[in-house]
Design a protein around this motif. Sequence first.
Motif, PDB file in Angstrom:
ATOM      1  N   LEU A 238      35.678  48.433  41.414  1.00 46.94           N
ATOM      2  CA  LEU A 238      35.793  49.454  40.367  1.00 46.94           C
ATOM      3  C   LEU A 238      34.414  50.021  40.079  1.00 46.94           C
ATOM      4  CD1 LEU A 238      37.136  50.979  37.944  1.00 46.94           C
ATOM      5  CD2 LEU A 238      36.644  48.933  36.575  1.00 46.94           C
ATOM      6  N   SER A 240      32.810  52.359  37.262  1.00 48.19           N
ATOM      7  CA  SER A 240      33.198  52.889  35.956  1.00 48.19           C
ATOM      8  C   SER A 240      32.024  53.487  35.206  1.00 48.19           C
ATOM      9  CB  SER A 240      33.826  51.778  35.102  1.00 48.19           C
ATOM     10  OG  SER A 240      34.116  52.248  33.796  1.00 48.19           O
ATOM     11  N   GLY A 249      33.360  51.916  29.033  1.00 52.29           N
ATOM     12  CA  GLY A 249      33.245  51.088  30.232  1.00 52.29           C
ATOM     13  C   GLY A 249      32.942  49.636  29.949  1.00 52.29           C
ATOM     14  N   THR A 253      35.434  46.681  31.143  1.00 56.13           N
ATOM     15  CA  THR A 253      34.963  45.547  31.936  1.00 56.13           C
ATOM     16  C   THR A 253      35.349  44.221  31.290  1.00 56.13           C
ATOM     17  OG1 THR A 253      33.077  46.864  32.701  1.00 56.13           O
ATOM     18  CG2 THR A 253      32.943  44.483  33.014  1.00 56.13           C
ATOM     19  N   ILE A 256      39.010  43.548  31.802  1.00 55.69           N
ATOM     20  CA  ILE A 256      39.273  43.152  33.192  1.00 55.69           C
ATOM     21  C   ILE A 256      38.916  41.687  33.403  1.00 55.69           C
ATOM     22  CG2 ILE A 256      38.379  43.441  35.560  1.00 55.69           C
ATOM     23  CD1 ILE A 256      38.308  46.469  34.971  1.00 55.69           C
ATOM     24  N   LYS A 257      37.739  41.283  32.932  1.00 54.69           N
ATOM     25  CA  LYS A 257      37.285  39.916  33.152  1.00 54.69           C
ATOM     26  C   LYS A 257      38.089  38.893  32.346  1.00 54.69           C
ATOM     27  CE  LYS A 257      34.233  41.236  36.079  1.00 54.69           C
ATOM     28  NZ  LYS A 257      34.415  40.955  37.537  1.00 54.69           N
ATOM     29  N   HIS A 266      35.256  43.229  41.390  1.00 56.50           N
ATOM     30  CA  HIS A 266      33.857  43.583  41.176  1.00 56.50           C
ATOM     31  C   HIS A 266      33.781  44.900  40.396  1.00 56.50           C
ATOM     32  CE1 HIS A 266      32.478  40.324  43.603  1.00 56.50           C
ATOM     33  NE2 HIS A 266      32.990  40.805  44.718  1.00 56.50           N
ATOM     34  N   VAL A 267      32.879  44.960  39.422  1.00 55.14           N
ATOM     35  CA  VAL A 267      32.731  46.147  38.583  1.00 55.14           C
ATOM     36  C   VAL A 267      31.295  46.638  38.642  1.00 55.14           C
ATOM     37  CG1 VAL A 267      32.900  47.108  36.260  1.00 55.14           C
ATOM     38  CG2 VAL A 267      34.566  45.379  37.027  1.00 55.14           C
ATOM     39  N   LEU A 269      28.993  49.432  36.818  1.00 53.28           N
ATOM     40  CA  LEU A 269      28.883  50.410  35.752  1.00 53.28           C
ATOM     41  C   LEU A 269      27.929  51.508  36.207  1.00 53.28           C
ATOM     42  CD1 LEU A 269      28.812  48.103  32.601  1.00 53.28           C
ATOM     43  CD2 LEU A 269      30.716  49.488  33.469  1.00 53.28           C
ATOM     44  N   ALA A 287      29.961  42.614  34.004  1.00 53.57           N
ATOM     45  CA  ALA A 287      29.834  43.586  35.095  1.00 53.57           C
ATOM     46  C   ALA A 287      28.964  43.005  36.206  1.00 53.57           C
ATOM     47  CB  ALA A 287      29.223  44.880  34.569  1.00 53.57           C
ATOM     48  N   ASP A 288      29.225  43.412  37.436  1.00 52.09           N
ATOM     49  CA  ASP A 288      28.494  42.888  38.588  1.00 52.09           C
ATOM     50  C   ASP A 288      27.226  43.671  38.890  1.00 52.09           C
ATOM     51  OD1 ASP A 288      30.438  40.760  39.792  1.00 52.09           O
ATOM     52  OD2 ASP A 288      31.696  42.496  39.357  1.00 52.09           O
TER      53      ASP A 288
END
Length: 310
Positions: A238, A240, A249, A253, A256-257, A266-267, A269, A287-288
């Motif tokens: 993703l 975002s 965002g 996130t 999602i987590k 995986h995110v 930003l 976020a990743d």
Amino acid sequence: MAGVLDSVNQRTQLVGQNRLELLLFRLRGRQRFGINVFKVREVLQCPNLTALPKSNHFIRGVAHIRGQTISVIDLSLAVGGPRIEDVKNSFVIIAEYNRSVQGFLVGSVERIVNMNWEAIMPPPSGSGRYSYLTAVTEIEKELVEILDVEKILNEICPVNTEVNAAILDDGEMKRDLGERIVFIADDSAVARNQVKRALEPLGVQTELAKNGKEALIRLREIAAQDCKHDITERVALLISDVEMPEMDGYTLTAEIKADPKLAPLHVILHTSLSGVFNQAMIEKVGADDFIAKFNPDELATAVKKWVHCD
């Protein structure tokens, strides 16, 4: 005005709470507009402007502010209205977008209001493809329009979306992805398409959403319908934006987590808030990666990294 200027530098505590603060301003008439305070460096009475030959007609001139030469864009002209005539009694909002600093000439500046992103709504569907609105909200029973600044800046100086040939591979990305997609969430149509165009040469299939709420609903639908275990069977990554109506965002996130079927996703930003990057908040929501808009090489490199690490 001094109160407004003092407030601009005191707002980082709102990040991650699905809240924002808007600086309200007017162009020529009664219509009020808003800009996220996080984008604003300062507000000042319009200084003397120096016209530049052959510059874009939206740019009224350049100003020398705190040792930096800054282009000043007539925001009324840029959105299709008449030019602001009384420049000496107008104001300039100095803002940072997409790794650059620019000034926006406006008629007047009012105050800062604290808002929840849930109260920031997408623009009306009938506003048309050429609308410069990215969101709207209501304050004191009046409509406040939030402009798509990325669209305005792209029309003045189009963003390069071409990825360096050295970063492209010979189908490696396509093999790693298989039938999986990369999901893109951004409230700016211009920004969504910039990301999509940058990734197309890598052989990436994409799906787009206009805000965090829409993205979350769609990701949960995909996980429920198409995935036996988790979302990564169908969605590889993703990308975002942070600033989005209804759900930002950071909140997207975190949601999602917190969802077992979405958590492995995986995110990245990807935001124009380059001047206020908050590493602690990125880590807090899980976020990743974080990338400031807009560098197609950095974006493509990050996508390759997180797709290949699966």
